[in-house]
Design a protein around this motif. Structure first.
Motif, PDB file in Angstrom:
ATOM      1  N   LEU A  10       0.830  -1.205   0.000  1.00  0.00           N
ATOM      2  CA  LEU A  10       0.000   0.000   0.000  1.00  0.00           C
ATOM      3  C   LEU A  10       0.864   1.255   0.000  1.00  0.00           C
ATOM      4  O   LEU A  10       0.595   2.210  -0.734  1.00  0.00           O
ATOM      5  CB  LEU A  10      -0.933   0.009   1.198  1.00  0.00           C
ATOM      6  N   ALA A  11       1.911   1.257   0.821  1.00  0.00           N
ATOM      7  CA  ALA A  11       2.796   2.426   0.882  1.00  0.00           C
ATOM      8  C   ALA A  11       3.482   2.645  -0.461  1.00  0.00           C
ATOM      9  O   ALA A  11       3.556   3.781  -0.951  1.00  0.00           O
ATOM     10  CB  ALA A  11       3.830   2.242   1.988  1.00  0.00           C
ATOM     11  N   PHE A  12       3.965   1.572  -1.064  1.00  0.00           N
ATOM     12  CA  PHE A  12       4.617   1.724  -2.363  1.00  0.00           C
ATOM     13  C   PHE A  12       3.629   2.184  -3.427  1.00  0.00           C
ATOM     14  O   PHE A  12       3.973   3.017  -4.270  1.00  0.00           O
ATOM     15  CB  PHE A  12       5.300   0.429  -2.809  1.00  0.00           C
ATOM     16  N   SER A  13       2.398   1.675  -3.393  1.00  0.00           N
ATOM     17  CA  SER A  13       1.400   2.086  -4.378  1.00  0.00           C
ATOM     18  C   SER A  13       1.081   3.571  -4.244  1.00  0.00           C
ATOM     19  O   SER A  13       0.933   4.270  -5.247  1.00  0.00           O
ATOM     20  CB  SER A  13       0.129   1.257  -4.216  1.00  0.00           C
ATOM     21  N   PHE A  14       0.992   4.069  -3.004  1.00  0.00           N
ATOM     22  CA  PHE A  14       0.740   5.488  -2.794  1.00  0.00           C
ATOM     23  C   PHE A  14       1.906   6.322  -3.314  1.00  0.00           C
ATOM     24  O   PHE A  14       1.707   7.314  -4.030  1.00  0.00           O
ATOM     25  CB  PHE A  14       0.512   5.772  -1.307  1.00  0.00           C
ATOM     26  N   ILE A  15       3.123   5.920  -2.979  1.00  0.00           N
ATOM     27  CA  ILE A  15       4.319   6.642  -3.446  1.00  0.00           C
ATOM     28  C   ILE A  15       4.421   6.580  -4.958  1.00  0.00           C
ATOM     29  O   ILE A  15       4.787   7.556  -5.616  1.00  0.00           O
ATOM     30  CB  ILE A  15       5.582   6.087  -2.768  1.00  0.00           C
ATOM     31  N   PHE A  16       4.071   5.430  -5.536  1.00  0.00           N
ATOM     32  CA  PHE A  16       4.098   5.306  -6.988  1.00  0.00           C
ATOM     33  C   PHE A  16       3.095   6.254  -7.634  1.00  0.00           C
ATOM     34  O   PHE A  16       3.400   6.902  -8.634  1.00  0.00           O
ATOM     35  CB  PHE A  16       3.802   3.871  -7.423  1.00  0.00           C
ATOM     36  N   GLY A  17       1.881   6.351  -7.089  1.00  0.00           N
ATOM     37  CA  GLY A  17       0.879   7.267  -7.631  1.00  0.00           C
ATOM     38  C   GLY A  17       1.367   8.704  -7.581  1.00  0.00           C
ATOM     39  O   GLY A  17       1.190   9.476  -8.530  1.00  0.00           O
ATOM     40  N   PHE A  18       2.018   9.069  -6.485  1.00  0.00           N
ATOM     41  CA  PHE A  18       2.586  10.406  -6.322  1.00  0.00           C
ATOM     42  C   PHE A  18       3.665  10.664  -7.372  1.00  0.00           C
ATOM     43  O   PHE A  18       3.653  11.679  -8.070  1.00  0.00           O
ATOM     44  CB  PHE A  18       3.157  10.535  -4.908  1.00  0.00           C
ATOM     45  N   SER A  19       4.601   9.716  -7.509  1.00  0.00           N
ATOM     46  CA  SER A  19       5.699   9.911  -8.466  1.00  0.00           C
ATOM     47  C   SER A  19       5.226   9.807  -9.911  1.00  0.00           C
ATOM     48  O   SER A  19       5.763  10.479 -10.790  1.00  0.00           O
ATOM     49  CB  SER A  19       6.822   8.908  -8.201  1.00  0.00           C
ATOM     50  N   PHE A  20       4.208   8.994 -10.174  1.00  0.00           N
ATOM     51  CA  PHE A  20       3.671   8.883 -11.527  1.00  0.00           C
ATOM     52  C   PHE A  20       3.032  10.204 -11.963  1.00  0.00           C
ATOM     53  O   PHE A  20       3.184  10.628 -13.108  1.00  0.00           O
ATOM     54  CB  PHE A  20       2.656   7.747 -11.607  1.00  0.00           C
ATOM     55  N   PHE A  71      -4.745  -0.258  -6.336  1.00  0.00           N
ATOM     56  CA  PHE A  71      -5.155   0.670  -7.381  1.00  0.00           C
ATOM     57  C   PHE A  71      -5.755   1.934  -6.764  1.00  0.00           C
ATOM     58  O   PHE A  71      -5.499   3.043  -7.230  1.00  0.00           O
ATOM     59  CB  PHE A  71      -6.165  -0.016  -8.314  1.00  0.00           C
ATOM     60  N   ILE A  72      -6.533   1.759  -5.703  1.00  0.00           N
ATOM     61  CA  ILE A  72      -7.114   2.916  -5.012  1.00  0.00           C
ATOM     62  C   ILE A  72      -6.014   3.792  -4.433  1.00  0.00           C
ATOM     63  O   ILE A  72      -6.078   5.020  -4.515  1.00  0.00           O
ATOM     64  CB  ILE A  72      -8.101   2.443  -3.923  1.00  0.00           C
ATOM     65  N   LEU A  73      -4.966   3.187  -3.860  1.00  0.00           N
ATOM     66  CA  LEU A  73      -3.866   3.974  -3.305  1.00  0.00           C
ATOM     67  C   LEU A  73      -3.069   4.676  -4.387  1.00  0.00           C
ATOM     68  O   LEU A  73      -2.561   5.780  -4.154  1.00  0.00           O
ATOM     69  CB  LEU A  73      -2.944   3.082  -2.465  1.00  0.00           C
ATOM     70  N   SER A  79      -3.831  11.866  -6.819  1.00  0.00           N
ATOM     71  CA  SER A  79      -4.660  13.009  -6.425  1.00  0.00           C
ATOM     72  C   SER A  79      -3.959  13.888  -5.399  1.00  0.00           C
ATOM     73  O   SER A  79      -4.070  15.110  -5.438  1.00  0.00           O
ATOM     74  CB  SER A  79      -5.984  12.523  -5.853  1.00  0.00           C
ATOM     75  N   PHE A  80      -3.241  13.265  -4.474  1.00  0.00           N
ATOM     76  CA  PHE A  80      -2.528  14.009  -3.447  1.00  0.00           C
ATOM     77  C   PHE A  80      -1.447  14.897  -4.071  1.00  0.00           C
ATOM     78  O   PHE A  80      -1.287  16.049  -3.687  1.00  0.00           O
ATOM     79  CB  PHE A  80      -1.910  13.037  -2.434  1.00  0.00           C
ATOM     80  N   HIS A  85       0.381  20.204  -5.751  1.00  0.00           N
ATOM     81  CA  HIS A  85       0.867  20.994  -6.886  1.00  0.00           C
ATOM     82  C   HIS A  85      -0.014  22.222  -7.108  1.00  0.00           C
ATOM     83  O   HIS A  85       0.492  23.317  -7.348  1.00  0.00           O
ATOM     84  CB  HIS A  85       0.908  20.117  -8.131  1.00  0.00           C
ATOM     85  N   ASN A  86      -1.321  22.054  -7.013  1.00  0.00           N
ATOM     86  CA  ASN A  86      -2.247  23.181  -7.193  1.00  0.00           C
ATOM     87  C   ASN A  86      -2.123  24.184  -6.055  1.00  0.00           C
ATOM     88  O   ASN A  86      -2.189  25.393  -6.278  1.00  0.00           O
ATOM     89  CB  ASN A  86      -3.690  22.678  -7.303  1.00  0.00           C
TER      90      ASN A  86
END
Length: 91
Positions: A10-20, A71-73, A79-80, A85-86
């Motif tokens: 879960l932690a890696f998926s969240f970090i991946f979403g952030f970096s992606f 996938f949710i993470l 989104s985070f 960024h905004n």
């Protein structure tokens, strides 16, 4: 799957979403280049690199078992990053 592996996934998926999301913002600058070959190769390369990194790391963590909550993470990390960024750009 053990709790430790789930938390790590879960932690890696969240970090991946952030970096992606960060990589897609970089890709946004590449897309508006005037040379078409750079647009296509840059976009394809960034997306392919990110997907390969995700699956290689997930294979090391939990043998590439993908669950819907990962996938949710990824979406939450994406989104985070956009929220941060905004906020930075508007101040």
């Amino acid at each position: 799957m053990s709790l430790k592996l789930q938390i790590l996934s879960l932690a890696f998926s969240f970090i991946f979403g952030f970096s992606f999301s960060l990589m897609l913002n970089i890709n946004y600058k590449i897309i508006y280049n005037n040379i078409k070959i750079i647009k296509y190769i840059g976009s394809f390369g960034i997306v392919l690199f990110n997907v390969l990194v995700y699956f290689i790391v997930m294979q090391k963590i939990n043998n590439s078992n993908f669950h819907p909550y990962q996938f949710i993470l990824i979406i939450l990390g994406f989104s985070f990053y956009n929220l941060i960024h905004n906020k930075i750009n508007h101040e």
